[in-house]
Design a protein around this motif. Sequence first.
Motif, PDB file in Angstrom:
ATOM      1  N   GLU A 118       0.594  -1.199  -0.247  1.00 23.50           N
ATOM      2  CA  GLU A 118       0.181  -0.164   0.157  1.00 23.50           C
ATOM      3  C   GLU A 118       0.896   1.333  -0.057  1.00 23.50           C
ATOM      4  OE1 GLU A 118      -2.220  -0.637   3.040  1.00 23.50           O
ATOM      5  OE2 GLU A 118      -3.557  -2.154   1.827  1.00 23.50           O
ATOM      6  N   GLY A 119       1.749   1.425   0.754  1.00 24.30           N
ATOM      7  CA  GLY A 119       2.903   2.329   0.623  1.00 24.30           C
ATOM      8  C   GLY A 119       3.724   2.298  -0.027  1.00 24.30           C
ATOM      9  N   LYS A 120       4.028   1.448  -1.262  1.00 27.14           N
ATOM     10  CA  LYS A 120       4.598   1.493  -2.675  1.00 27.14           C
ATOM     11  C   LYS A 120       3.408   2.160  -3.320  1.00 27.14           C
ATOM     12  CE  LYS A 120       6.764  -1.386  -6.121  1.00 27.14           C
ATOM     13  NZ  LYS A 120       6.557  -2.857  -6.463  1.00 27.14           N
ATOM     14  N   LYS A 121       1.960   1.816  -3.703  1.00 19.09           N
ATOM     15  CA  LYS A 121       0.957   2.320  -4.379  1.00 19.09           C
ATOM     16  C   LYS A 121       0.843   3.370  -4.090  1.00 19.09           C
ATOM     17  CE  LYS A 121      -1.507  -1.668  -4.743  1.00 19.09           C
ATOM     18  NZ  LYS A 121      -3.099  -2.328  -4.303  1.00 19.09           N
ATOM     19  N   GLU A 122       1.165   4.160  -3.144  1.00 20.37           N
ATOM     20  CA  GLU A 122       1.148   5.768  -2.574  1.00 20.37           C
ATOM     21  C   GLU A 122       3.015   6.569  -2.674  1.00 20.37           C
ATOM     22  OE1 GLU A 122      -0.866   7.683  -0.971  1.00 20.37           O
ATOM     23  OE2 GLU A 122      -2.764   5.837  -0.604  1.00 20.37           O
ATOM     24  N   LEU A 123       3.878   5.595  -3.157  1.00 16.94           N
ATOM     25  CA  LEU A 123       4.545   6.451  -3.675  1.00 16.94           C
ATOM     26  C   LEU A 123       4.251   6.699  -4.941  1.00 16.94           C
ATOM     27  CD1 LEU A 123       7.649   4.888  -1.886  1.00 16.94           C
ATOM     28  CD2 LEU A 123       7.160   7.128  -1.575  1.00 16.94           C
ATOM     29  N   LYS A 124       3.914   5.703  -5.598  1.00 16.38           N
ATOM     30  CA  LYS A 124       3.686   5.866  -7.083  1.00 16.38           C
ATOM     31  C   LYS A 124       2.981   6.918  -7.566  1.00 16.38           C
ATOM     32  CE  LYS A 124       4.851   0.945  -8.496  1.00 16.38           C
ATOM     33  NZ  LYS A 124       4.300  -0.195  -8.939  1.00 16.38           N
ATOM     34  N   ARG A 125       1.784   6.964  -6.637  1.00 14.99           N
ATOM     35  CA  ARG A 125       0.928   8.188  -7.335  1.00 14.99           C
ATOM     36  C   ARG A 125       1.346   9.626  -7.014  1.00 14.99           C
ATOM     37  NH1 ARG A 125      -3.388   6.257  -3.015  1.00 14.99           N
ATOM     38  NH2 ARG A 125      -2.828   4.235  -3.950  1.00 14.99           N
ATOM     39  N   LEU A 126       2.224   9.053  -5.655  1.00  8.87           N
ATOM     40  CA  LEU A 126       3.423  10.436  -5.372  1.00  8.87           C
ATOM     41  C   LEU A 126       4.059  11.399  -6.290  1.00  8.87           C
ATOM     42  CD1 LEU A 126       4.334  13.172  -3.109  1.00  8.87           C
ATOM     43  CD2 LEU A 126       5.287  11.127  -2.396  1.00  8.87           C
ATOM     44  N   LYS A 127       4.705  10.044  -6.650  1.00  9.31           N
ATOM     45  CA  LYS A 127       6.031  10.036  -8.657  1.00  9.31           C
ATOM     46  C   LYS A 127       5.146  11.046  -9.566  1.00  9.31           C
ATOM     47  CE  LYS A 127       8.683   7.502 -11.522  1.00  9.31           C
ATOM     48  NZ  LYS A 127       9.219   6.464 -11.684  1.00  9.31           N
ATOM     49  N   GLU A 128       4.168  10.289  -9.606  1.00  7.76           N
ATOM     50  CA  GLU A 128       3.148  10.753 -10.771  1.00  7.76           C
ATOM     51  C   GLU A 128       2.935  13.079 -10.991  1.00  7.76           C
ATOM     52  OE1 GLU A 128      -0.597   9.114 -11.083  1.00  7.76           O
ATOM     53  OE2 GLU A 128       0.997   6.969 -11.466  1.00  7.76           O
ATOM     54  N   ARG A 129       2.752  13.109  -9.288  1.00  6.12           N
ATOM     55  CA  ARG A 129       2.400  14.979  -9.316  1.00  6.12           C
ATOM     56  C   ARG A 129       3.643  15.410  -8.516  1.00  6.12           C
ATOM     57  NH1 ARG A 129      -2.167  13.606  -4.245  1.00  6.12           N
ATOM     58  NH2 ARG A 129      -0.193  11.900  -4.072  1.00  6.12           N
ATOM     59  N   ASP A 138       9.640  18.484  -9.569  1.00  3.92           N
ATOM     60  CA  ASP A 138      11.206  18.502  -8.947  1.00  3.92           C
ATOM     61  C   ASP A 138      11.508  17.230  -9.569  1.00  3.92           C
ATOM     62  OD1 ASP A 138      13.456  19.674  -9.202  1.00  3.92           O
ATOM     63  OD2 ASP A 138      13.466  19.571  -6.770  1.00  3.92           O
ATOM     64  N   ASP A 139      12.880  16.938 -10.395  1.00  7.42           N
ATOM     65  CA  ASP A 139      13.596  16.113 -10.681  1.00  7.42           C
ATOM     66  C   ASP A 139      14.744  15.311  -9.739  1.00  7.42           C
ATOM     67  OD1 ASP A 139      12.768  16.101 -13.526  1.00  7.42           O
ATOM     68  OD2 ASP A 139      14.361  17.405 -13.989  1.00  7.42           O
ATOM     69  N   ASP A 140      14.914  16.093  -8.412  1.00  7.14           N
ATOM     70  CA  ASP A 140      15.290  15.443  -7.443  1.00  7.14           C
ATOM     71  C   ASP A 140      14.289  15.125  -7.081  1.00  7.14           C
ATOM     72  OD1 ASP A 140      17.573  16.629  -7.639  1.00  7.14           O
ATOM     73  OD2 ASP A 140      17.530  18.808  -6.979  1.00  7.14           O
TER      74      ASP A 140
END
Length: 74
Positions: A14-25, A28-30
């Motif tokens: 579930e945390g990994k899914k949240e990180l993927k959603r966060l990555k989409e938004r 910044d490249d960093d």
Amino acid sequence: MDNWADILIQEYKEGKKELKRLKERAIDDDDIKQINSMIKCMSYSIDWMATGDNREHIKGLIKKEYISTITFIA
């Protein structure tokens, strides 16, 4: 009934899914690099908990080093 490891694996997924959603938004490249690193660590942890084995090591060698050595010798 799930044991504690199964529950923990589900929480990590579930945390990994949240990180993927966060990555989409992320803009910044960093930030994207940091999130990718976190996703990689989460995937490694999930695999470790699911299998109980460190797939990165072969008899004390890191798999990447082993493959590069074989490639170099061949």
